[in-house]
Structures are given as C-alpha cells and as structure tokens.
Design a protein around this motif. Structure first.
Motif, PDB file in Angstrom:
ATOM      1  N   GLU A 191      32.206  45.683  30.910  1.00 20.89           N
ATOM      2  CA  GLU A 191      31.710  44.298  30.936  1.00 20.89           C
ATOM      3  C   GLU A 191      32.730  43.344  30.323  1.00 20.89           C
ATOM      4  O   GLU A 191      32.932  42.217  30.817  1.00 20.89           O
ATOM      5  CB  GLU A 191      30.379  44.205  30.189  1.00 20.89           C
ATOM      6  CG  GLU A 191      29.715  42.838  30.261  1.00 20.89           C
ATOM      7  CD  GLU A 191      29.423  42.381  31.681  1.00 20.89           C
ATOM      8  OE1 GLU A 191      29.536  41.153  31.932  1.00 20.89           O
ATOM      9  OE2 GLU A 191      29.115  43.230  32.544  1.00 20.89           O
ATOM     10  N   ALA A 192      33.403  43.787  29.264  1.00 25.72           N
ATOM     11  CA  ALA A 192      34.439  42.952  28.652  1.00 25.72           C
ATOM     12  C   ALA A 192      35.564  42.683  29.642  1.00 25.72           C
ATOM     13  O   ALA A 192      36.126  41.580  29.698  1.00 25.72           O
ATOM     14  CB  ALA A 192      34.987  43.632  27.403  1.00 25.72           C
ATOM     15  N   ILE A 244      35.237  42.649  32.953  1.00 22.61           N
ATOM     16  CA  ILE A 244      34.709  41.746  33.989  1.00 22.61           C
ATOM     17  C   ILE A 244      34.787  40.303  33.513  1.00 22.61           C
ATOM     18  O   ILE A 244      35.234  39.404  34.255  1.00 22.61           O
ATOM     19  CB  ILE A 244      33.264  42.140  34.354  1.00 22.61           C
ATOM     20  CG1 ILE A 244      33.250  43.498  35.061  1.00 22.61           C
ATOM     21  CG2 ILE A 244      32.617  41.066  35.237  1.00 22.61           C
ATOM     22  CD1 ILE A 244      31.859  44.080  35.237  1.00 22.61           C
ATOM     23  N   GLN A 245      34.355  40.069  32.291  1.00 20.03           N
ATOM     24  CA  GLN A 245      34.414  38.712  31.742  1.00 20.03           C
ATOM     25  C   GLN A 245      35.860  38.234  31.630  1.00 20.03           C
ATOM     26  O   GLN A 245      36.163  37.065  31.900  1.00 20.03           O
ATOM     27  CB  GLN A 245      33.734  38.685  30.367  1.00 20.03           C
ATOM     28  CG  GLN A 245      32.236  38.979  30.406  1.00 20.03           C
ATOM     29  CD  GLN A 245      31.468  38.023  31.314  1.00 20.03           C
ATOM     30  OE1 GLN A 245      31.748  36.812  31.356  1.00 20.03           O
ATOM     31  NE2 GLN A 245      30.518  38.561  32.064  1.00 20.03           N
ATOM     32  N   ALA A 246      36.760  39.141  31.243  1.00 14.60           N
ATOM     33  CA  ALA A 246      38.174  38.772  31.106  1.00 14.60           C
ATOM     34  C   ALA A 246      38.780  38.394  32.446  1.00 14.60           C
ATOM     35  O   ALA A 246      39.601  37.471  32.535  1.00 14.60           O
ATOM     36  CB  ALA A 246      38.951  39.937  30.486  1.00 14.60           C
ATOM     37  N   ARG A 290      37.421  36.866  34.785  1.00 14.92           N
ATOM     38  CA  ARG A 290      36.954  35.549  35.196  1.00 14.92           C
ATOM     39  C   ARG A 290      37.625  34.422  34.401  1.00 14.92           C
ATOM     40  O   ARG A 290      37.507  33.257  34.759  1.00 14.92           O
ATOM     41  CB  ARG A 290      35.436  35.454  35.010  1.00 14.92           C
ATOM     42  CG  ARG A 290      34.639  36.378  35.928  1.00 14.92           C
ATOM     43  CD  ARG A 290      33.162  36.007  35.923  1.00 14.92           C
ATOM     44  NE  ARG A 290      32.419  36.802  36.882  1.00 14.92           N
ATOM     45  CZ  ARG A 290      31.560  37.775  36.560  1.00 14.92           C
ATOM     46  NH1 ARG A 290      31.338  38.032  35.277  1.00 14.92           N
ATOM     47  NH2 ARG A 290      30.920  38.451  37.487  1.00 14.92           N
ATOM     48  N   ASP A 291      38.307  34.789  33.331  1.00 16.48           N
ATOM     49  CA  ASP A 291      38.910  33.781  32.455  1.00 16.48           C
ATOM     50  C   ASP A 291      40.358  33.522  32.891  1.00 16.48           C
ATOM     51  O   ASP A 291      41.202  34.420  32.823  1.00 16.48           O
ATOM     52  CB  ASP A 291      38.875  34.284  31.017  1.00 16.48           C
ATOM     53  CG  ASP A 291      39.286  33.218  30.016  1.00 16.48           C
ATOM     54  OD1 ASP A 291      39.973  32.252  30.416  1.00 16.48           O
ATOM     55  OD2 ASP A 291      38.945  33.360  28.821  1.00 16.48           O
ATOM     56  N   ASN A 346      43.666  34.871  31.308  1.00 12.71           N
ATOM     57  CA  ASN A 346      44.119  36.248  31.532  1.00 12.71           C
ATOM     58  C   ASN A 346      44.851  36.426  32.853  1.00 12.71           C
ATOM     59  O   ASN A 346      45.231  37.548  33.206  1.00 12.71           O
ATOM     60  CB  ASN A 346      42.925  37.212  31.470  1.00 12.71           C
ATOM     61  CG  ASN A 346      42.316  37.274  30.089  1.00 12.71           C
ATOM     62  OD1 ASN A 346      43.026  37.390  29.101  1.00 12.71           O
ATOM     63  ND2 ASN A 346      40.992  37.165  30.011  1.00 12.71           N
ATOM     64  N   VAL A 367      43.630  42.086  31.626  1.00 12.17           N
ATOM     65  CA  VAL A 367      42.247  42.551  31.738  1.00 12.17           C
ATOM     66  C   VAL A 367      42.096  43.903  31.056  1.00 12.17           C
ATOM     67  O   VAL A 367      41.118  44.162  30.351  1.00 12.17           O
ATOM     68  CB  VAL A 367      41.812  42.613  33.219  1.00 12.17           C
ATOM     69  CG1 VAL A 367      40.475  43.331  33.367  1.00 12.17           C
ATOM     70  CG2 VAL A 367      41.727  41.206  33.806  1.00 12.17           C
ATOM     71  N   ARG A 398      42.065  43.349  27.320  1.00 11.26           N
ATOM     72  CA  ARG A 398      40.768  42.861  26.840  1.00 11.26           C
ATOM     73  C   ARG A 398      39.750  44.000  26.785  1.00 11.26           C
ATOM     74  O   ARG A 398      38.915  44.071  25.872  1.00 11.26           O
ATOM     75  CB  ARG A 398      40.254  41.743  27.758  1.00 11.26           C
ATOM     76  CG  ARG A 398      41.118  40.492  27.758  1.00 11.26           C
ATOM     77  CD  ARG A 398      41.011  39.724  26.460  1.00 11.26           C
ATOM     78  NE  ARG A 398      41.931  38.570  26.455  1.00 11.26           N
ATOM     79  CZ  ARG A 398      42.121  37.786  25.408  1.00 11.26           C
ATOM     80  NH1 ARG A 398      41.462  38.008  24.286  1.00 11.26           N
ATOM     81  NH2 ARG A 398      42.971  36.777  25.469  1.00 11.26           N
TER      82      ARG A 398
END
Length: 404
Positions: free
Chosen positions: A56-57, A59-61, A63-64, A67, A280, A283
């Motif tokens: 999950e970390a 996945i969020q990374a 989207r940012d 990164n 990614v 992260r």
C-alpha cells in the motif's frame, strides 16, 4: 599481415559465469510453463507475498509526482535514517545515516563494496561453500578470491587457523556470511568475535553479509561482527536488504553500511552506475524497515517447520546425508555417495551431472554444489509450499533408491 580477430565481448565480462541459482530457477520455470510438473528448490526467495502495508505504501508513492523524478543517488534521506535506526534496533550497530548507501538489492551492495575496496591483485578470503555471486563480484573488481574450504565436520564454519593459513601480504578482505547461504550455518558469538579480532589484528577488512539476520532457528543466535568487535567498525562493510526479511526479492532494495569515506566513494560509483534506486521501491522499503517484524516472525515459523521436514526426509534417503541448518532457508545435503553409481542408465560423476539427471528424470530442480565452490552437494531451498517440498524430496528419494 592480418590482425587477429578481436573478441566481441571483453575478457572481463566474458569471464563471468551466469548465476547458477537464477539459471536453475529459470530452467525450472520454463519447464513448468511448458506443462512439466517441475518442483523447484533452486531460488532463494520466500514464497510469501510482500506484506499488504508495504504494498500500500508503494501504491501511494506511485501516485505522488515527487517520486517520478530523480532523488539522491545514495538513497532517500528518510530511508537512510530509517535503515540506520533499524540496524541499531536489530543488530545493535549504531551508525548515522551518512554511513548508509541504498542499493539496487543486496547484489549491488556486494559488488560496490568490493569495487570500492579492492585494487587489482588484492586477495579476498572466501570461506566455502559460498554464495555464487561473491567470487564473481571480487573478480570483477580486479581482486582474487582465495577459497577457504569448510565441511560438515565443522558445521561449515571456518576456523581462525584456516584464515590465518590462507592470509598473505596481498590479503585485503574477508567475506563473512552468517547465517550462511548455502549451508544455513550460524556462527556462534565466540567464533564471530575470534574472527573479528583476527581481522583487526592483521588489518584485514571484513565484508559481512547480514541478509538472513532474522532467519535463525532453535538455539542459534545471530551476531553482527562489528557489534561483537567494535574495533572493527572502521574496516568493515555490512551488506543487507529487505529481500528476505520482508519477502521483497523483486523490489530490489538493499544497502551497504560502512565508514564515511568508503560510503562516499561507493556513492560516487553508484551515481554513474545506476543513479538512485527506484523511488517507489524505496518508499516501500521505508515502510518495511520502519514497521515491526511480525511478517518475518510468521515466515520464520513456517520455514522452521519446513526445515525439520526437509532434513528428516533427506536423512531417510540412502546415500544422502544432511546436517541441520540453523539459519536462512536452505539445506545443503551431501550426495557424494550417489556419485559414480548407475542411475537410469547413466553414471553421474559430479553433483552438476546428477542435478541435470534429477531435473530430467524426477522433474526436481536443485542447485549443484559446484555453484558454491564445493562439489558433491545439492542446495535445496525450503522457501516453498509444504506440499511441494514433501513431493519434491519424495521424488528425489524415489529416484535415488534406484542407484546401484
């Protein structure tokens, strides 16, 4: 006068042997894809999924947008800090973030450690059996691997007297790995200390691979050499990564920890070699090393169960003997008594030939001891499902029962 044709591939790269473990794994997967019911004991990777919170970390990374860009070659500052904190927590080695370099997996850490430390002709003491990548990384750096053999009589642990007998004026470093790949040997604290003090006394650097630090069983205890011998810290490089502890082999995040001048030089190398590790993945690694160790505790319990099953079953096969591994997730049985016997119309004389026969006749993939510097053995990973493990060793025993 005609010039002799020049080699299309450089001698330096042409001399590299393919990774035996990856080659066996690839062949097993290819046969499986072709419909063969192959069971693979070759690859050294947990059969568990990466824990959901780490995924999950990532996945969020992804989207940012931050990164999506270059970051410092040595690694994200927050990840270097977290690795330093994790190292202090898990092994007791206290270092600052500046002593940490984030690499593309443990293999790059090993390569860069030797590329940074060695000049052409420098010798590296290499206890055998050894992970197949070590001698290649040493040779690529212009160094000379000096094999120091161990066997079952010592639990595959090298003695200080052996290291001293192999030391010469050209000895620059010792490669140390505990828990060991491929044998699963875990050095007791007193021997770790004795080896570390020997290294300090003779000015020998130590490159210590701690990738299996959390995979120890029974009464075995992992000991970090620069913690046991603090005087070694200035001439020691620790290599590690998230691959085995967090089931993250495919994420490719490792690190090296060492003196500031060595880490700075290795960072300069990495800045030209690969730049930063994928953000990614970094992260995801940050989430891993900042979290607890519940995932590896669960895996360790499963590996321990499989370890006992594999050793018991191997011990029941005539001609096969196997000491109980104390760490990692490999068994390293001797098959020397099988060699030279007739088996399915063939008479294999090496463990490499026997491994080929086993793959063809029993549809079981193992890595022969030649890959680890000690012919006459097989390495079998028990990082696979319980049912496949039992079936695979059963096939091995059924085939070997025909040897005469």
């Amino acid at each position: 006068m005609t010039n002799a044709p020049r080699s299309r591939v450089s001698h330096r790269i042409g001399a590299i042997a393919e990774s035996a473990t990856l080659a066996v794994d690839a062949k097993a997967k290819a046969l499986k894809a072709a419909g063969r019911p192959v069971i693979g004991f070759g690859a050294g990777e947990p059969d568990f999924a990466t824990p959901p919170a780490i995924v999950e970390a990532a996945i969020q990374a992804a989207r940012d947008p931050k990164n999506h860009r270059y970051t410092p070659a040595a690694g994200l500052p927050e990840l270097r800090e977290a690795i330093a904190a994790k190292t202090a927590r898990d092994s007791g080695l206290a270092v600052g973030a500046g002593h940490v370099l984030v690499t593309n997996g443990g293999k790059q850490a090993v390569y860069q450690a030797f590329a940074t430390l060695l000049d052409p002709g420098d010798e590296v003491l290499l206890p055998a059996p050894f992970w197949t990548t070590y001698p290649e990384a040493i040779a690529l750096a212009g160094g000379i691997p000096v094999q120091v053999d161990t066997d079952e009589s010592s639990g595959f642990q090298v003695a200080v007297a052996q290291l001293e007998a192999a030391r010469t004026p050209r000895t620059k470093a010792l490669l140390f790995c505990s828990p060991s790949n491929p044998t699963g040997a875990v050095y007791p604290r007193e021997l770790v200390e004795a080896i570390g003090r020997w290294a300090v006394e003779h000015g020998v650097w130590v490159v210590t691979d701690e990738i299996y630090e959390h995979l120890v069983y029974g009464d075995a205890i992992f000991s970090s050499m620069p913690v046991v011998v603090p005087e070694l810290v200035d001439t020691c490089v620790v290599v590690n990564g998230v691959a085995k502890t967090y089931a993250m082999t495919g994420w490719r995040v490792g690190w090296m920890i060492g003196p500031l001048d060595v880490i700075k030089a290795a960072t300069n190398l990495q800045s030209h070699l690969t730049s930063n590790v994928a953000n990614v993945s970094q992260r995801a690694a940050l989430a891993a090393v900042s979290g607890d160790l519940s995932a590896v505790a669960m895996m360790r319990e499963a590996f321990d169960r499989r370890r006992h099953t594999m050793v018991r079953m191997l011990g029941e096969i005539p001609g096969v003997s196997c000491i109980e591994p104390q760490g990692a997730f490999y068994a390293y049985p001797s098959v020397k008594a099988i060699l030279g016997l007739e088996l399915r119309g063939r008479r294999p004389t090496s463990s490499a030939e026997l491994a080929e026969l086993v793959l063809e006749e029993a549809e079981v993939a193992v890595v022969p001891g030649e890959a680890f510097g000690t012919p006459g053995y097989f390495r079998l990973s028990y990082a696979l499902g319980d049912d496949d493990l039992v079936e695979g060793v059963h096939r091995l025993g059924k085939l070997f029962s025909e040897a005469q």
